[in-house]
Design a protein around this motif. Sequence first.
Motif, PDB file in Angstrom:
ATOM      1  N   UNK A  50      29.847 -11.121  34.687  1.00  0.00           N
ATOM      2  CA  UNK A  50      28.559 -10.981  35.368  1.00  0.00           C
ATOM      3  C   UNK A  50      28.287  -9.512  35.722  1.00  0.00           C
ATOM      4  N   UNK A  51      29.371  -8.776  36.021  1.00  0.00           N
ATOM      5  CA  UNK A  51      29.221  -7.348  36.360  1.00  0.00           C
ATOM      6  C   UNK A  51      28.714  -6.542  35.158  1.00  0.00           C
ATOM      7  N   UNK A  52      28.836  -7.101  33.954  1.00  0.00           N
ATOM      8  CA  UNK A  52      28.366  -6.370  32.768  1.00  0.00           C
ATOM      9  C   UNK A  52      26.839  -6.368  32.678  1.00  0.00           C
ATOM     10  N   UNK A  53      26.183  -7.279  33.389  1.00  0.00           N
ATOM     11  CA  UNK A  53      24.725  -7.372  33.273  1.00  0.00           C
ATOM     12  C   UNK A  53      24.065  -6.087  33.769  1.00  0.00           C
ATOM     13  N   UNK A  54      23.013  -5.693  33.062  1.00  0.00           N
ATOM     14  CA  UNK A  54      22.232  -4.536  33.484  1.00  0.00           C
ATOM     15  C   UNK A  54      21.264  -4.965  34.582  1.00  0.00           C
ATOM     16  N   UNK A  55      20.829  -4.019  35.404  1.00  0.00           N
ATOM     17  CA  UNK A  55      19.873  -4.365  36.456  1.00  0.00           C
ATOM     18  C   UNK A  55      18.443  -4.215  35.957  1.00  0.00           C
ATOM     19  N   UNK A  56      18.187  -3.177  35.158  1.00  0.00           N
ATOM     20  CA  UNK A  56      16.790  -2.851  34.849  1.00  0.00           C
ATOM     21  C   UNK A  56      16.399  -3.010  33.386  1.00  0.00           C
ATOM     22  N   UNK A  57      17.348  -2.850  32.468  1.00  0.00           N
ATOM     23  CA  UNK A  57      16.924  -2.952  31.070  1.00  0.00           C
ATOM     24  C   UNK A  57      18.078  -2.820  30.112  1.00  0.00           C
ATOM     25  N   UNK A  58      17.844  -3.291  28.910  1.00  0.00           N
ATOM     26  CA  UNK A  58      18.840  -3.236  27.855  1.00  0.00           C
ATOM     27  C   UNK A  58      19.089  -1.768  27.480  1.00  0.00           C
ATOM     28  N   UNK A  59      20.358  -1.380  27.417  1.00  0.00           N
ATOM     29  CA  UNK A  59      20.658   0.030  27.131  1.00  0.00           C
ATOM     30  C   UNK A  59      21.212   0.225  25.721  1.00  0.00           C
ATOM     31  N   UNK A  60      21.246  -0.848  24.933  1.00  0.00           N
ATOM     32  CA  UNK A  60      21.746  -0.731  23.565  1.00  0.00           C
ATOM     33  C   UNK A  60      23.237  -1.007  23.501  1.00  0.00           C
ATOM     34  N   UNK A  61      23.715  -1.229  22.268  1.00  0.00           N
ATOM     35  CA  UNK A  61      25.134  -1.527  22.087  1.00  0.00           C
ATOM     36  C   UNK A  61      25.547  -1.146  20.669  1.00  0.00           C
ATOM     37  N   UNK A  62      26.781  -0.699  20.543  1.00  0.00           N
ATOM     38  CA  UNK A  62      27.287  -0.378  19.204  1.00  0.00           C
ATOM     39  C   UNK A  62      27.637  -1.655  18.437  1.00  0.00           C
ATOM     40  N   UNK A  63      27.735  -2.780  19.144  1.00  0.00           N
ATOM     41  CA  UNK A  63      28.024  -4.049  18.472  1.00  0.00           C
ATOM     42  C   UNK A  63      26.747  -4.578  17.826  1.00  0.00           C
ATOM     43  N   UNK A  64      26.844  -5.044  16.586  1.00  0.00           N
ATOM     44  CA  UNK A  64      25.700  -5.689  15.953  1.00  0.00           C
ATOM     45  C   UNK A  64      25.542  -7.074  16.591  1.00  0.00           C
TER      46      UNK A  64
END
Length: 321
Positions: free
Chosen positions: A301-315
């Motif tokens: 749950x701590x991994x969730x962003x507060x304001x927006x998706x920031x991208x990820x190197x994982x497809x």
Amino acid sequence: MNAGLQVQDAMGRTFRSLRLSLLSYCNLGCVYCVSGKSQDIPASNHATLPYYRLVDLIESMQQVLPLHKIRLTGGEPTLYKELIPLVSLLQERIGLPISMTTNGTQLKSLLPDLKAAGLHSINISLDAMSEQVYQKISRRKGLAEILTAIEMAGSLGMEVKLNTVVLKGYNDAELIALVEFARSNNMAIRFLELMRMGHLYSRDFETYFVSQHEILSMLSSRYSLVPALRKPSATASYWNLEEGGQIGIIANESEPFCSDCDRLRLDSYGNIYGCLSSDEAIAVHDFITPAALAERLQQALQQKQSYGFVGSTLSMLKIGG
Ligand code: SAM
């Protein structure tokens, strides 16, 4: 549910919606998932947990989470060999509505068994209405087969939604044709803003990206769009068409929906992810006590962003769409 083991963050979020990623490979090579370099296209099957272990895990999660739905995804879930037994066992032991997101290539022959096993609804990816554009995006042939599967799913009485990732210079001239196909089958269609994931994390994202605003203005040239109320925790915003039918937009970039996100991802190796932005896998397959599992879920749950998706190197292929 064990009320003493509440999993919740400071924003009041918890996990209610589970996405189970059955495989981290796919039989399509869509330009947004794989870069086109051969090493990016996963070649073969990996060893995953047996399907009944996945059901055990989900049953344990039910003891500490207020889960209310399960979506099967991937990779491509219809390539998972134990798909029908898995759906049956989920239906029997978990009892939540089960839906699936698929590219539709294998769907036609599976539909009757999936329906009988208890699959509740299907989201089918449909990025094009012409074979030429379909091939350009997916790097494979076979659009006609998918269109037939979509019509068949509808005629079997299954709840079907269509998903289209909008890509500049690829399918942005086909949006009206896609809406017309959806309308003629009485199905909602959702347009997805491209997400900065996998190879798009570091390059090419801007080349392909089409915003919600641009999608709406293309559709407004043909339809009168009336905004519908957004349901809590929904990924898509919807508009009703005065001409009949409904379209949705999943605008991860323009209008992020992190503040009430309730999605948890579980992969078939027994790892959880709390957010698409996180490439950190949290292993849960060996955590058997409810307290230990709750701790891991709290960590996710701590991994969730507060304001927006920031991208990820994982497809998305790897983490589960
Ligand atoms: N193989 C299945 C399918 O094609 O529907 C399920 C997995 S796929 C990763 C789930 C959805 O994610 C598809 O609709 C796909 O088009 C979408 N998707 C994949 N990568 C994306 C990206 N970078 N941005 C937006 N949507 C993406």
